[in-house]
Design a protein around this motif. Sequence first.
Motif, PDB file in Angstrom:
ATOM      1  N   SER A 141       0.846  -1.213   0.000  1.00 50.04           N
ATOM      2  CA  SER A 141       0.000   0.000   0.000  1.00 50.04           C
ATOM      3  C   SER A 141       0.872   1.251   0.000  1.00 50.04           C
ATOM      4  CB  SER A 141      -0.934   0.013   1.211  1.00 50.04           C
ATOM      5  OG  SER A 141      -0.189   0.139   2.403  1.00 50.04           O
ATOM      6  N   PHE A 142       0.340   2.285  -0.601  1.00 51.69           N
ATOM      7  CA  PHE A 142       0.960   3.613  -0.571  1.00 51.69           C
ATOM      8  C   PHE A 142       0.115   4.452   0.392  1.00 51.69           C
ATOM      9  CE2 PHE A 142       2.196   1.786  -4.594  1.00 51.69           C
ATOM     10  CZ  PHE A 142       3.510   2.202  -4.783  1.00 51.69           C
ATOM     11  N   GLY A 143       0.646   4.730   1.543  1.00 54.85           N
ATOM     12  CA  GLY A 143      -0.120   5.452   2.546  1.00 54.85           C
ATOM     13  C   GLY A 143      -1.094   4.522   3.262  1.00 54.85           C
ATOM     14  N   GLU A 147      -7.514   3.767  -1.114  1.00 56.27           N
ATOM     15  CA  GLU A 147      -7.163   3.976  -2.530  1.00 56.27           C
ATOM     16  C   GLU A 147      -5.673   3.782  -2.812  1.00 56.27           C
ATOM     17  OE1 GLU A 147      -7.951   8.163  -0.763  1.00 56.27           O
ATOM     18  OE2 GLU A 147      -8.801   6.132  -0.629  1.00 56.27           O
ATOM     19  N   GLY A 148      -4.880   3.711  -1.741  1.00 58.74           N
ATOM     20  CA  GLY A 148      -3.438   3.486  -1.921  1.00 58.74           C
ATOM     21  C   GLY A 148      -3.060   2.017  -1.879  1.00 58.74           C
ATOM     22  N   VAL A 149      -4.034   1.136  -1.612  1.00 61.03           N
ATOM     23  CA  VAL A 149      -3.749  -0.318  -1.524  1.00 61.03           C
ATOM     24  C   VAL A 149      -3.640  -0.901  -2.933  1.00 61.03           C
ATOM     25  CG1 VAL A 149      -4.594  -2.544  -0.716  1.00 61.03           C
ATOM     26  CG2 VAL A 149      -4.922  -0.492   0.698  1.00 61.03           C
ATOM     27  N   ALA A 209       6.621   9.253  -6.393  1.00 66.01           N
ATOM     28  CA  ALA A 209       5.841   8.635  -7.466  1.00 66.01           C
ATOM     29  C   ALA A 209       4.378   9.043  -7.347  1.00 66.01           C
ATOM     30  CB  ALA A 209       5.967   7.119  -7.388  1.00 66.01           C
ATOM     31  N   VAL A 210       3.744   9.270  -8.496  1.00 66.27           N
ATOM     32  CA  VAL A 210       2.299   9.543  -8.534  1.00 66.27           C
ATOM     33  C   VAL A 210       1.585   8.193  -8.505  1.00 66.27           C
ATOM     34  CG1 VAL A 210       0.408  10.514  -9.855  1.00 66.27           C
ATOM     35  CG2 VAL A 210       2.606  11.689  -9.818  1.00 66.27           C
ATOM     36  N   VAL A 211       0.670   8.054  -7.562  1.00 69.35           N
ATOM     37  CA  VAL A 211       0.008   6.758  -7.339  1.00 69.35           C
ATOM     38  C   VAL A 211      -1.490   6.885  -7.617  1.00 69.35           C
ATOM     39  CG1 VAL A 211      -0.524   4.975  -5.629  1.00 69.35           C
ATOM     40  CG2 VAL A 211       1.722   6.091  -5.609  1.00 69.35           C
ATOM     41  N   GLU A 212      -1.986   5.952  -8.454  1.00 71.48           N
ATOM     42  CA  GLU A 212      -3.418   5.839  -8.697  1.00 71.48           C
ATOM     43  C   GLU A 212      -3.724   4.419  -9.176  1.00 71.48           C
ATOM     44  OE1 GLU A 212      -6.865   8.699 -10.435  1.00 71.48           O
ATOM     45  OE2 GLU A 212      -5.290   8.164 -11.851  1.00 71.48           O
TER      46      GLU A 212
END
Length: 231
Positions: A141-143, A147-149, A209-212
């Motif tokens: 996960s990011f954060g 939505e970051g998983v 990094a931009v994460v989506e």
Amino acid sequence: MRTRLANRSARLLLAAAAATALAATTTACGPEDNGAEAPAASASTSTDASDDASDDASDGKESGTGGAGSGAEDSGSEAGAGADKGGDKGAGEGGVGQSCGTNDLDLTLTPKSQAGGYYQVTAKAKSGITCYLDVNTPSVSFGSKPEGVASPVGQGGEDPIKLTGSAVAYTGISPKTTGGDAGVEFENVIVSVTDEDPHPAELALPEPAVVEKPIVTNWSTNPGETVPVIV
């Protein structure tokens, strides 16, 4: 007068004969009695000595046998105890057979350019540890927001993977699977072997990094299987 002398002589002769007979009887009986009694006493003494010697030998034999049996039993008990201790030590030594926790692993992150860019994470057991990656897909996960998983894409996969010494496993993480510039920027990614792992690892990214809608592959010993793509 003659008759009286004759009678007296006869009595003297009878007395002399009796005395002679008595002496002969005494002489004959004495040695025989002594000879008969002496051997009997000697035989009795010899029998008693033989019995004593037999008892001593029997006592010694029983004592020796008891000692040997006791020693054998003690030796067997000690051997069994040693075997039990040796078994207990072999089963727990080095964590053999245990499932890998994140803190059992050294994790490294390397940026890759394929598939629009992704991160390859390499897992290796720490020195002295042998463990298994029982769960096929890592938790990434990011954060802390949902939505970051990263979602698993099912690529690669070996279950379980044994990690020890120089053996390694790989997973691939793509931070963005959408077009455009939308997304949230992160400088770190959180990786753990399971969702419930109490010791997740936070790995620094080489640059923000931009994460989506991130994705992640399964663990694999083949790095070529861990290039994350949406099929």
